[in-house]
Each structure stands twice: as structure tokens, then as C-alpha cells.
Write a protein that holds these residues in place. Structure first.
Motif, short mmCIF file in Angstrom:
data_model
loop_
_atom_site.label_atom_id
_atom_site.label_comp_id
_atom_site.label_asym_id
_atom_site.label_seq_id
_atom_site.Cartn_x
_atom_site.Cartn_y
_atom_site.Cartn_z
N GLN A 186 0.86 -1.19 0.00
CA GLN A 186 0.00 0.00 0.00
C GLN A 186 0.89 1.23 0.00
N PHE A 195 0.78 5.51 0.32
CA PHE A 195 0.09 6.77 0.57
C PHE A 195 1.02 7.90 0.12
N SER A 213 -3.16 5.38 -2.32
CA SER A 213 -4.18 6.20 -1.65
C SER A 213 -3.67 7.64 -1.60
N ASN A 247 -4.25 10.48 5.68
CA ASN A 247 -3.02 10.58 4.89
C ASN A 247 -1.97 11.40 5.65
#
Length: 400
Positions: free
Chosen positions: A4, A6, A71, A119
Motif C-alpha cells: 500500500q 500513501f 491512496s 493521509n
């Protein structure tokens, strides 16, 4: 490997000094890479956001990722990268092509919008990059924030049990004791250990009266001087200290001087680091909590409720955290692999502990540090570990 990522970017002035931040997390949520990138002196928010995406994809590729779930809190970049929105600006078209070319090397890349509150780490890194851009706008990845490369596909087999030579020797000497292995062993880290021994200064008149003490410069009381000497005596038994660093404020410098004497370090060898100073409490400086509430209840309430709010004419916790992060990275780069004694204040120590834990701003509210207390934090590259917190055993009176 499925990761993942960010990412975020920002510009102060839009266009203005700009930076981006990217964080890559592994399958179990572990932090694999953090990248703070200086975009330049005059760039827009959207350009900075694209650079956050690009630098993050580069870091994911370097780690050997096969799938990346991205993301971002930039609706524009997410919609443009998924093809739902057209890209009209030439600068953005070029950056989008670069990001798509990077994405082709993965089996799959997905894009999702998240609210800014989810975030935080990428936003924090982008602010560190913007701080650096304000001083030097040369586009670059800040050295201390580059990927740690731990747990990458290429070196999992070789680094999972690696630690520095010093730590291996320590472990060998410690067999049969309370030691089981170093944090680097269990984290699969082979970066050098930089140990931060964090000492809060001794008592001042302000701390004795429970007053906010930030920019003011009170000296240690007699009690505070005794606290500093006790802490220094204890530190002298804890092993070698390579460097002493202090806040520029008098109460910290006096405490650092006591430590230098006990450790046999010349006082003129103490390094003063401006960004390790205490929070600027602005209009609340020198007041008790009750007095500050009574003077300006609305401003006080807003300040207590959010790390991004500041007291009138003061400094927010977010601002302090950015400068202390910058200071810690600078000291770590200059003294990598060493043990550094940092003599400072309550809030900067909380910031360093938060950095090691990788947690959000709520950490400031949920930890507390006593006067002349000792905490120990270690960093292996960008991986942090808290070893000791708020140790005050040296202040306890022996039983009669």
C-alpha cells in the motif's frame, strides 16, 4: 509483494515552495519506505501531488513490489490517473505519463481517494520537504528519508537476521542474560543503529508553578540543578555517549553542562541545535493552564482540540513536529551509528518518540515526561524503536 502506498504533495503559495511525501507499507502494515522530495521553489499543489505519486511508485519498484494500492487525498490526481478526468495542463500531462510508465512495471496499480485525516504521514513528509525547499529549492530526495530497502524481495533472504557488528557483539556478550536479540534482528534491519538518549531539563520556576514555558528562558532552580546532577550521574553508568546535543534554551544548556561534567566531555563540545527548542506558547507563555483558559477560552479550546491549531502568536504542535523531525534527521545523518544525548524539553522529546513509533498527533496527548527524566529511542535508518520511556529511578530516595 502487494504493498500500500500513501502519497501527498503541497505548495506554500500555490505556486510556491513545494514538496511531496510518500510512504510504502508492506503486507502486514509495516513501513517499508518513506520518501520526502523537494519539488522546488515555485510549483503548484497539483504538481507536487504528482511528484508524491511518482516518487512513491519508484520506491515501491525498488522494494520489489508487484502490486501497489495507491491512496491519495488529491481527488484530481486520482481521477486523472484512473482516466475519468481529462488532463489539460501540459505540466500535468507530462507527469501523468511518467507515473503511468512507472505503473506499467507492476502487475496491478489501483488508485483511491482518502480524506486528508487518513493521509497524515505522507502530509507530514511533504511538509518536511517544503521546509527544506524554503532553504534550498534544488529538486532532490532528502537523504534521511529514502527507502530503507528492508524486507525487499531481493534481500529478504540475506537481511532478515542481520544487525550491525556492534550489536552482534553486544548480543554475543549478553547470552544468558535478559537480551534475546537486537531490534534490528527482529525487524529485519541492517541499517546502523543511531541511539538517542533523550533527557528533559531539570526544574525551573515556571515548571515548579506549572506554567507554560516555551520561548521564555528561566534558569534551573536549586532543585533543578540537583535533578540535573542526579540524571548526569546515572547517564554516566549507561554506556558511552558519543555526542551531546542541546536545545539553545538556558535550562537545557545548564542540564547539558552537568551531563558533560559527569561524562568527561568538554563543555565547548556540546552541540546546540536550534530546532530542539521548546514549543512557542505565544500569548499563553508564562501562564498556568487555568489562566490561559480564562484569558482566551475560544483560542485555548481550539488549540487543545487540534495539533494544527496554535495559540495566539504561537506555534502549533504540527509545526513543532516538523522542525523537530528535521532536527532529528540532521543529527542522525551527522552522527549515524553513534549514541547521541539530546538535552531538551517535554514537547520535542514527545515528537522524537512519536517519530520512532510512527504514530499520529494524538501521541502528544497520551504520553507525559517528568523533569530530568530519561528516555531512549533508536533509529535504524527510518525504522524507530522506543527502548526506555520517562525513567526517573535516579530521583527516588533510597529507603531509610
Amino acid at each position: 509483494m502487494h504493498v500500500q502506498m500513501f502519497c501527498d504533495g503541497g505548495s506554500r503559495g500555490n505556486p510556491g515552495v513545494a514538496g511531496s511525501g510518500s510512504v510504502v507499507y508492506g503486507p502486514d502494515g509495516e513501513t517499508l519506505a518513506e520518501v520526502a522530495y523537494v519539488v522546488g521553489k515555485k510549483s503548484s499543489n497539483n504538481v507536487a501531488e504528482y511528484y508524491g505519486l511518482i516518487r512513491g511508485l519508484e520506491a515501491a519498484a525498488e522494494l520489489g513490489a508487484t502490486r501497489v494500492d495507491v491512496s491519495m487525498d488529491s481527488k484530481l490526481v486520482v481521477e486523472q490517473m484512473t482516466g475519468r478526468w481529462k488532463i489539460k495542463h501540459p505540466d500535468m500531462q507530462k507527469l501523468a505519463r511518467e507515473a503511468r510508465d512507472l505503473a506499467k512495471q507492476f502487475e496491478k496499480v489501483t488508485y483511491a481517494w482518502v480524506p486528508r485525516a487518513k493521509n497524515k504521514k505522507a502530509d507530514e513528509l511533504s511538509n518536511v520537504a517544503m521546509d527544506a525547499a524554503a532553504e534550498d529549492g534544488t529538486p532532490r530526495i532528502l537523504e534521511a528519508s529514502t527507502p530503507s530497502r528492508r524486507n525487499s524481495a531481493s534481500d529478504l533472504a540475506t537481511s532478515a537476521g542481520a544487525s550491525s557488528a556492534e550489536e552482534k557483539a553486544e548480543f554475543s556478550r549478553g547470552k544468558g542474560t535478559h537480551q534475546t536479540a537486537s531490534p534490528s534482528h527482529w525487524a529485519g534491519q541492517d541499517a546502523p543503529r543511531t541511539r538517542f538518549v533523550l533527557l528533559r531539563h531539570g526544574q525551573t520556576a515556571h515548571s515548579a508553578e506549572r506554567r507554560y514555558s516555551g520561548t521564555s528562558d528561566p534558569e534551573l532552580t536549586e532543585v533543578g540543578q540537583a535533578q540535573a546532577r542526579r540524571a548526569a550521574t546515572t547517564l554516566a553508568t549507561m554506556g558511552k555517549v558519543d555526542v551531546i546535543v542541546t536545545s539553545p534554551q538556558r535550562r537545557a544548556r545548564q542540564t547539558a553542562a552537568a551531563c558533560a561534567e559527569a561524562l568527561g566531555v568538554p563543555e565547548d563540545a556540546i552541540e546546540v541545535v536550534e530546532d530542539f527548542r521548546e514549543l512557542d506558547f505565544g500569548a499563553f507563555e508564562g501562564l498556568t493552564r487555568q489562566e490561559a483558559q480564562e484569558r482566551d477560552p475560544d483560542a485555548f479550546g481550539a488549540w487543545e482540540a487540534s495539533a494544527s491549531e496554535k495559540p495566539p502568536s504561537g506555534e502549533s504542535l504540527a509545526q513543532l513536529h516538523r522542525r523537530v523531525t528535521r532536527a532529528r534527521l540532521m543529527v542522525q545523518k551527522a552522527h549515524e551509528g553513534k549514541t547521541v544525548l539530546v538535552v531538551t524539553h517535554m514537547t520535542p522529546i514527545k515528537s522524537v518518540i512519536r517519530q520512532a513509533l510512527g504514530t499520529g498527533a494524538e501521541t502528544f496527548r497520551h504520553i507525559f515526561l517528568d523533569l530530568a527524566s530519561v528516555s531512549v529511542v533508536e533509529f535504524y535508518g527510518d525504522f524507530g524503536v522506543v527502548r526506555t520511556f520517562n525513567d526517573v529511578a535516579h530521583h527516588r530516595q533510597p529507603a531509610s
